[in-house]
Write a protein that holds these residues in place. Structure first.
Motif, mmCIF file in Angstrom:
data_model
loop_
_atom_site.group_PDB
_atom_site.id
_atom_site.type_symbol
_atom_site.label_atom_id
_atom_site.label_comp_id
_atom_site.label_asym_id
_atom_site.label_seq_id
_atom_site.Cartn_x
_atom_site.Cartn_y
_atom_site.Cartn_z
ATOM 1 N N GLU A 1 0.768 -1.211 -0.052
ATOM 2 C CA GLU A 1 0.074 -0.158 -0.051
ATOM 3 C C GLU A 1 0.956 1.208 -0.137
ATOM 4 N N LYS A 2 0.535 2.338 -0.666
ATOM 5 C CA LYS A 2 1.103 3.610 -0.765
ATOM 6 C C LYS A 2 0.070 4.575 0.384
ATOM 7 N N ARG A 3 0.907 4.992 1.270
ATOM 8 C CA ARG A 3 0.321 5.879 2.185
ATOM 9 C C ARG A 3 0.097 7.210 1.833
ATOM 10 N N LEU A 4 -0.720 7.884 2.312
ATOM 11 C CA LEU A 4 -1.131 9.445 2.118
ATOM 12 C C LEU A 4 0.063 10.118 2.117
ATOM 13 N N ASN A 5 1.058 9.841 3.064
ATOM 14 C CA ASN A 5 2.501 10.682 3.054
ATOM 15 C C ASN A 5 3.563 10.363 1.889
ATOM 16 N N GLY A 6 2.964 9.277 1.121
ATOM 17 C CA GLY A 6 3.926 8.876 -0.011
ATOM 18 C C GLY A 6 4.816 7.523 0.335
ATOM 19 N N ALA A 7 4.742 7.160 1.741
ATOM 20 C CA ALA A 7 5.433 6.050 2.172
ATOM 21 C C ALA A 7 5.038 4.495 1.565
ATOM 22 N N TYR A 8 5.644 3.508 1.505
ATOM 23 C CA TYR A 8 5.058 2.379 1.160
ATOM 24 C C TYR A 8 5.050 1.279 2.341
ATOM 25 N N GLU A 9 3.915 0.557 2.506
ATOM 26 C CA GLU A 9 3.892 -0.396 3.506
ATOM 27 C C GLU A 9 3.555 -1.578 2.954
ATOM 28 N N TYR A 10 4.268 -2.797 3.370
ATOM 29 C CA TYR A 10 4.116 -4.196 2.995
ATOM 30 C C TYR A 10 3.222 -4.927 4.155
ATOM 31 N N LYS A 11 1.858 -5.155 3.951
ATOM 32 C CA LYS A 11 1.508 -6.099 4.987
ATOM 33 C C LYS A 11 1.459 -7.528 4.589
ATOM 34 N N VAL A 12 1.621 -8.295 5.553
ATOM 35 C CA VAL A 12 1.769 -9.560 5.613
ATOM 36 C C VAL A 12 1.085 -10.452 6.633
ATOM 37 N N GLU A 13 0.192 -11.250 6.152
ATOM 38 C CA GLU A 13 -0.760 -12.074 7.171
ATOM 39 C C GLU A 13 -0.284 -13.278 7.044
ATOM 40 N N LEU A 14 0.084 -14.059 8.454
ATOM 41 C CA LEU A 14 0.494 -15.422 8.600
ATOM 42 C C LEU A 14 -0.093 -16.159 9.486
ATOM 43 N N GLU A 15 -0.054 -17.353 9.229
ATOM 44 C CA GLU A 15 -1.101 -18.425 9.921
ATOM 45 C C GLU A 15 -0.280 -19.271 10.630
ATOM 46 N N LEU A 16 -0.158 -19.573 11.704
ATOM 47 C CA LEU A 16 0.435 -20.734 12.465
ATOM 48 C C LEU A 16 -0.644 -21.400 13.354
ATOM 49 N N GLY A 17 -1.041 -22.602 13.093
ATOM 50 C CA GLY A 17 -2.139 -23.332 13.811
ATOM 51 C C GLY A 17 -3.442 -22.502 13.685
ATOM 52 N N ARG A 18 -3.622 -22.082 14.967
ATOM 53 C CA ARG A 18 -4.902 -21.196 15.121
ATOM 54 C C ARG A 18 -4.687 -19.553 15.240
ATOM 55 N N ASP A 19 -3.276 -19.453 15.410
ATOM 56 C CA ASP A 19 -3.023 -17.889 15.312
ATOM 57 C C ASP A 19 -2.754 -17.292 13.951
ATOM 58 N N GLU A 20 -3.254 -16.213 13.987
ATOM 59 C CA GLU A 20 -2.871 -15.311 12.958
ATOM 60 C C GLU A 20 -2.186 -14.262 13.088
ATOM 61 N N TRP A 21 -1.158 -13.704 12.479
ATOM 62 C CA TRP A 21 -0.352 -12.611 12.876
ATOM 63 C C TRP A 21 -0.483 -11.512 11.454
ATOM 64 N N ASP A 22 -0.540 -10.295 11.844
ATOM 65 C CA ASP A 22 -0.564 -9.354 10.774
ATOM 66 C C ASP A 22 1.090 -8.366 11.120
#
Length: 102
Positions: A65-86
């Motif tokens: 994603e490109k933020r309003l301030n022009g910076a780029y963020e990469y979001k990663v969703e991970l799964e381990l068993g029943r746990d999910e991480w952002d």
């Protein structure tokens, strides 16, 4: 008059909420140029950083994603068993901006 004020207030709040969330997904076709000119790190390197935080987890989704301030963020969703991480990374340098469990 009260009805007009209420409508104006509702419209203003709706507009403000929309602007606060106005990050844009980066189309896949733009990513090679961003990597080539070193605006962002290669996505596989960013994914490795996220996976290193949760060794046994598997990646289920990613989003640049490109933020309003022009910076780029990469979001990663991970799964381990029943746990999910952002995990949210600064796409320019790989710095971990957030790592939270869903």
């Amino acid at each position: 008059m009260k009805t007009l004020t209420a409508l104006f207030t509702a419209a203003a709040l709706t507009l403000t909420a929309g602007l606060a969330q106005a990050d844009d997904d980066v189309p896949g076709g733009e990513i090679p140029a961003l990597v080539a000119n070193k605006t962002i790190m290669p996505l596989d390197q960013l994914e490795k950083i996220a996976k290193d935080l949760h060794k046994e987890a598997r990646i289920t989704d990613t989003d640049l994603e490109k933020r309003l301030n022009g910076a780029y963020e990469y979001k990663v969703e991970l799964e381990l068993g029943r746990d999910e991480w952002d995990v949210v990374l600064d796409a320019s340098n790989g710095k971990v901006l957030s790592d939270r469990r869903d």
